[in-house]
Design a protein around this motif. Sequence first.
Motif, mmCIF file in Angstrom:
data_model
loop_
_atom_site.group_PDB
_atom_site.id
_atom_site.type_symbol
_atom_site.label_atom_id
_atom_site.label_comp_id
_atom_site.label_asym_id
_atom_site.label_seq_id
_atom_site.Cartn_x
_atom_site.Cartn_y
_atom_site.Cartn_z
ATOM 1 N N ASP A 38 26.955 21.586 21.498
ATOM 2 C CA ASP A 38 26.662 22.922 20.641
ATOM 3 C C ASP A 38 25.903 22.726 19.551
ATOM 4 O O ASP A 38 24.995 23.823 19.213
ATOM 5 N N GLN A 39 25.763 21.669 18.813
ATOM 6 C CA GLN A 39 24.661 21.500 17.641
ATOM 7 C C GLN A 39 23.405 21.737 18.499
ATOM 8 O O GLN A 39 22.113 22.309 17.994
ATOM 9 N N ARG A 40 22.931 21.010 19.357
ATOM 10 C CA ARG A 40 21.760 20.986 20.232
ATOM 11 C C ARG A 40 21.343 22.720 20.880
ATOM 12 O O ARG A 40 20.141 22.939 20.563
ATOM 13 N N ALA A 41 22.278 23.236 21.267
ATOM 14 C CA ALA A 41 22.183 24.613 21.722
ATOM 15 C C ALA A 41 21.918 25.383 20.557
ATOM 16 O O ALA A 41 20.981 26.201 20.454
ATOM 17 N N ALA A 42 22.474 25.306 19.365
ATOM 18 C CA ALA A 42 22.120 26.068 18.166
ATOM 19 C C ALA A 42 20.766 25.737 17.527
ATOM 20 O O ALA A 42 19.957 26.606 17.092
ATOM 21 N N GLN A 43 20.259 24.368 17.374
ATOM 22 C CA GLN A 43 19.097 24.116 17.157
ATOM 23 C C GLN A 43 17.988 24.671 18.072
ATOM 24 O O GLN A 43 17.040 25.216 17.370
ATOM 25 N N GLU A 44 18.298 24.764 19.434
ATOM 26 C CA GLU A 44 17.154 25.251 20.172
ATOM 27 C C GLU A 44 17.234 26.812 20.220
ATOM 28 O O GLU A 44 15.892 27.351 20.350
ATOM 29 N N ALA A 45 18.217 27.535 20.004
ATOM 30 C CA ALA A 45 18.158 28.803 19.637
ATOM 31 C C ALA A 45 17.701 29.246 18.495
ATOM 32 O O ALA A 45 16.689 30.077 18.402
ATOM 33 N N LEU A 46 17.725 28.300 17.355
ATOM 34 C CA LEU A 46 16.981 28.583 16.068
ATOM 35 C C LEU A 46 15.330 28.351 16.417
ATOM 36 O O LEU A 46 14.484 29.159 15.903
ATOM 37 N N ILE A 47 15.018 27.492 17.216
ATOM 38 C CA ILE A 47 13.568 27.145 17.436
ATOM 39 C C ILE A 47 13.063 28.291 18.082
ATOM 40 O O ILE A 47 11.838 28.762 17.744
ATOM 41 N N SER A 48 13.907 28.510 19.050
ATOM 42 C CA SER A 48 13.360 29.823 19.963
ATOM 43 C C SER A 48 13.195 31.242 19.185
ATOM 44 O O SER A 48 12.402 31.825 19.277
ATOM 45 N N SER A 49 14.080 31.487 18.228
ATOM 46 C CA SER A 49 14.075 32.383 17.236
ATOM 47 C C SER A 49 12.880 32.488 16.455
ATOM 48 O O SER A 49 12.299 33.374 16.094
ATOM 49 N N ARG A 50 12.483 31.409 15.806
ATOM 50 C CA ARG A 50 11.349 31.076 15.109
ATOM 51 C C ARG A 50 10.072 31.315 15.659
ATOM 52 O O ARG A 50 9.219 31.787 15.403
ATOM 53 N N ASP A 51 10.233 30.755 17.335
ATOM 54 C CA ASP A 51 8.749 31.069 17.694
ATOM 55 C C ASP A 51 8.466 32.613 18.210
ATOM 56 O O ASP A 51 7.556 32.976 18.122
ATOM 57 N N LEU A 52 9.599 33.248 18.414
ATOM 58 C CA LEU A 52 9.788 34.594 18.643
ATOM 59 C C LEU A 52 9.341 35.362 17.442
ATOM 60 O O LEU A 52 8.257 36.116 17.595
ATOM 61 N N LEU A 53 9.676 35.070 16.152
ATOM 62 C CA LEU A 53 9.200 35.634 15.174
ATOM 63 C C LEU A 53 7.723 35.414 14.714
ATOM 64 O O LEU A 53 7.157 36.247 14.371
ATOM 65 N N ASN A 54 7.305 34.242 15.037
ATOM 66 C CA ASN A 54 5.936 33.909 14.754
ATOM 67 C C ASN A 54 4.955 34.773 15.780
ATOM 68 O O ASN A 54 3.995 35.171 15.342
ATOM 69 N N GLU A 55 5.377 34.507 16.806
ATOM 70 C CA GLU A 55 4.867 35.486 18.012
ATOM 71 C C GLU A 55 4.542 37.029 17.793
ATOM 72 O O GLU A 55 3.680 37.691 17.779
ATOM 73 N N MET A 56 5.629 37.396 17.144
ATOM 74 C CA MET A 56 5.672 38.912 16.992
ATOM 75 C C MET A 56 4.996 39.076 15.541
ATOM 76 O O MET A 56 3.944 40.002 15.514
ATOM 77 N N GLY A 57 4.907 38.116 14.734
ATOM 78 C CA GLY A 57 4.045 38.308 13.284
ATOM 79 C C GLY A 57 2.635 38.115 13.727
ATOM 80 O O GLY A 57 1.845 39.046 13.232
ATOM 81 N N SER A 58 2.354 37.563 14.646
ATOM 82 C CA SER A 58 0.986 37.170 15.208
ATOM 83 C C SER A 58 0.427 38.376 15.657
ATOM 84 O O SER A 58 -0.660 39.089 15.436
ATOM 85 N N ILE A 59 1.293 39.013 16.544
ATOM 86 C CA ILE A 59 0.832 40.717 17.062
ATOM 87 C C ILE A 59 0.705 41.598 16.099
ATOM 88 O O ILE A 59 -0.152 42.420 16.332
ATOM 89 N N ALA A 60 1.685 41.771 15.083
ATOM 90 C CA ALA A 60 1.433 42.676 14.087
ATOM 91 C C ALA A 60 0.654 42.313 13.025
ATOM 92 O O ALA A 60 0.538 43.099 11.953
ATOM 93 N N ARG A 61 0.202 41.026 13.003
ATOM 94 C CA ARG A 61 -0.583 40.474 11.788
ATOM 95 C C ARG A 61 0.296 40.727 10.724
ATOM 96 O O ARG A 61 -0.329 41.145 9.546
ATOM 97 N N ILE A 62 1.455 40.058 10.435
ATOM 98 C CA ILE A 62 2.368 40.228 9.634
ATOM 99 C C ILE A 62 3.043 38.922 9.024
ATOM 100 O O ILE A 62 3.428 38.414 10.329
ATOM 101 N N GLY A 63 3.228 38.401 8.025
ATOM 102 C CA GLY A 63 3.873 37.353 7.934
ATOM 103 C C GLY A 63 4.671 37.353 6.479
ATOM 104 O O GLY A 63 4.619 38.465 5.829
ATOM 105 N N GLY A 64 5.508 36.343 6.402
ATOM 106 C CA GLY A 64 6.310 36.401 5.258
ATOM 107 C C GLY A 64 6.321 35.471 4.134
ATOM 108 O O GLY A 64 5.641 34.285 4.564
#
Length: 199
Positions: A38-64
């Motif tokens: 479960d911990q490994r699955a949560a970690q992989e989901a977190l990495i996947s979410s971070r990667d998706l946010l970074n990709e969306m940020g790159s497309i929209a040219r927006i960062g936090g």
Amino acid sequence: MNRRESGEIYHESAVVSPVRDENGEITNYISIKEDLTDQRAAQEALISSRDLLNEMGSIARIGGWKTDLKTREIQWTDEVYSIYEVDRSFSPSLDAVLGFFLPESRRLVAAATARTMETGEPFDVEAELITGKGNRRWIRLWGRLGYTDGRVTHRVGVSQDITEKKLSQELLSVNEKKILALLGEKETLLKEVHHRIKN
């Protein structure tokens, strides 16, 4: 990694310790295992979410970004580094970040953040800066106060590269002025022709 009786693979951690007899000889081993699936699955989901946010940020040219008000430490997402055109090894500080902005924009950003600190109201400003590579950029900054246990502890917000939008607006403004000038000339010409025809 291990395999359950059902054949399903799972992740685990194990601590193995020797058991010794009264002479100090190892007689066997004790193993304490923990299922990390479960911990490994949560970690992989977190990495996947971070990667998706970074990709969306790159497309929209927006960062936090986030500024700790006590330590003054600033955190940037990958896209903010990209907008400012600085290497990931760059450590943003309040002075360094303000230093990117042109003087009028620097005053605007400083006043907006000060007003937020005084009133608690979010800010939204458009400002011009010179990137780490010497390029001129327009960015839009949104920010608000962040709270921990009911106390103001940080500012958090986003930066968006709006350079293309600003350049389009400037081009549109120049073209509008040209069109208005041409229409004015046309009106003057029509008045002159009309005057000559009447006389």
